[in-house]
Write a protein that holds these residues in place. Sequence first.
Motif, PDB file in Angstrom:
ATOM      1  N   LEU A   1      -0.971  -3.979   8.737  1.00  0.00           N
ATOM      2  CA  LEU A   1      -1.806  -4.859   9.562  1.00  0.00           C
ATOM      3  C   LEU A   1      -1.154  -6.216   9.714  1.00  0.00           C
ATOM      4  N   SER A   2      -1.597  -6.947  10.715  1.00  0.00           N
ATOM      5  CA  SER A   2      -1.203  -8.352  10.802  1.00  0.00           C
ATOM      6  C   SER A   2      -2.004  -9.105   9.746  1.00  0.00           C
ATOM      7  N   LEU A   3      -1.532 -10.275   9.383  1.00  0.00           N
ATOM      8  CA  LEU A   3      -2.247 -11.097   8.412  1.00  0.00           C
ATOM      9  C   LEU A   3      -3.632 -11.457   8.940  1.00  0.00           C
ATOM     10  N   ALA A   4      -3.716 -11.757  10.229  1.00  0.00           N
ATOM     11  CA  ALA A   4      -5.011 -12.102  10.840  1.00  0.00           C
ATOM     12  C   ALA A   4      -5.989 -10.936  10.755  1.00  0.00           C
ATOM     13  N   ASP A   5      -5.502  -9.717  11.004  1.00  0.00           N
ATOM     14  CA  ASP A   5      -6.382  -8.547  10.930  1.00  0.00           C
ATOM     15  C   ASP A   5      -6.857  -8.304   9.499  1.00  0.00           C
ATOM     16  N   LEU A   6      -5.953  -8.423   8.525  1.00  0.00           N
ATOM     17  CA  LEU A   6      -6.361  -8.234   7.136  1.00  0.00           C
ATOM     18  C   LEU A   6      -7.417  -9.268   6.756  1.00  0.00           C
TER      19      LEU A   6
ATOM     20  N   LEU B   1      -3.454 -12.002  -5.198  1.00  0.00           N
ATOM     21  CA  LEU B   1      -2.399 -11.240  -4.535  1.00  0.00           C
ATOM     22  C   LEU B   1      -2.017 -11.940  -3.243  1.00  0.00           C
ATOM     23  N   ASP B   2      -0.786 -11.790  -2.834  1.00  0.00           N
ATOM     24  CA  ASP B   2      -0.282 -12.409  -1.620  1.00  0.00           C
ATOM     25  C   ASP B   2      -0.826 -11.667  -0.403  1.00  0.00           C
ATOM     26  N   SER B   3      -1.612 -12.357   0.423  1.00  0.00           N
ATOM     27  CA  SER B   3      -2.251 -11.735   1.589  1.00  0.00           C
ATOM     28  C   SER B   3      -1.248 -11.173   2.581  1.00  0.00           C
TER      29      SER B   3
ATOM     30  N   VAL C   1     -12.692  -4.889   2.700  1.00  0.00           N
ATOM     31  CA  VAL C   1     -11.677  -4.643   1.673  1.00  0.00           C
ATOM     32  C   VAL C   1     -12.383  -4.657   0.326  1.00  0.00           C
ATOM     33  N   VAL C   2     -12.297  -3.547  -0.377  1.00  0.00           N
ATOM     34  CA  VAL C   2     -12.957  -3.399  -1.679  1.00  0.00           C
ATOM     35  C   VAL C   2     -11.873  -3.346  -2.750  1.00  0.00           C
ATOM     36  N   SER C   3     -12.054  -4.114  -3.802  1.00  0.00           N
ATOM     37  CA  SER C   3     -11.041  -4.140  -4.858  1.00  0.00           C
ATOM     38  C   SER C   3     -11.665  -3.810  -6.208  1.00  0.00           C
TER      39      SER C   3
ATOM     40  N   LEU D   1       0.046  -7.914   1.244  1.00  0.00           N
ATOM     41  CA  LEU D   1      -0.987  -6.877   1.353  1.00  0.00           C
ATOM     42  C   LEU D   1      -1.133  -6.403   2.795  1.00  0.00           C
ATOM     43  N   ALA D   2      -1.108  -7.331   3.731  1.00  0.00           N
ATOM     44  CA  ALA D   2      -1.210  -6.959   5.143  1.00  0.00           C
ATOM     45  C   ALA D   2      -0.082  -5.998   5.500  1.00  0.00           C
ATOM     46  N   GLU D   3       1.111  -6.296   5.025  1.00  0.00           N
ATOM     47  CA  GLU D   3       2.260  -5.426   5.278  1.00  0.00           C
ATOM     48  C   GLU D   3       2.036  -4.036   4.684  1.00  0.00           C
ATOM     49  N   ARG D   4       1.518  -3.982   3.463  1.00  0.00           N
ATOM     50  CA  ARG D   4       1.278  -2.691   2.806  1.00  0.00           C
ATOM     51  C   ARG D   4       0.296  -1.845   3.623  1.00  0.00           C
TER      52      ARG D   4
END
Length: 92
Positions: A24-29, A13-15, A38-40, A18-21
């Motif tokens: 969060l910022s990309l760095a925070d995610l 998945l595009d990080s 993060v559990v998937s 996902l951060a946007e969803r």
Amino acid sequence: MLIERDANGDFILDSSELAERFGLSLADLRRHMRHGAVVSSVEIGTAEHAGTKRVSLRLGNRLWRAVLNDQNEVQHEEMSVIRPNSPGRRLR
């Protein structure tokens, strides 16, 4: 959202999406991911849902889910907030 599969069949998945969803910022995610927060999971559809998959990612009390068709295209997605007393916990 574009969801691909690697040679092992794992979902990619595009990080940044996902951060946007998750708001969060990309760095925070990525920080949450490095810390294992993060559990998937992936569920494979059977019977009338054959050919579909449900991908779920949970971070804290937030849960993002997407239903994919047999081409791994997102058919439906949702973000929800899990209440502390939801699934698995009963109040008496």
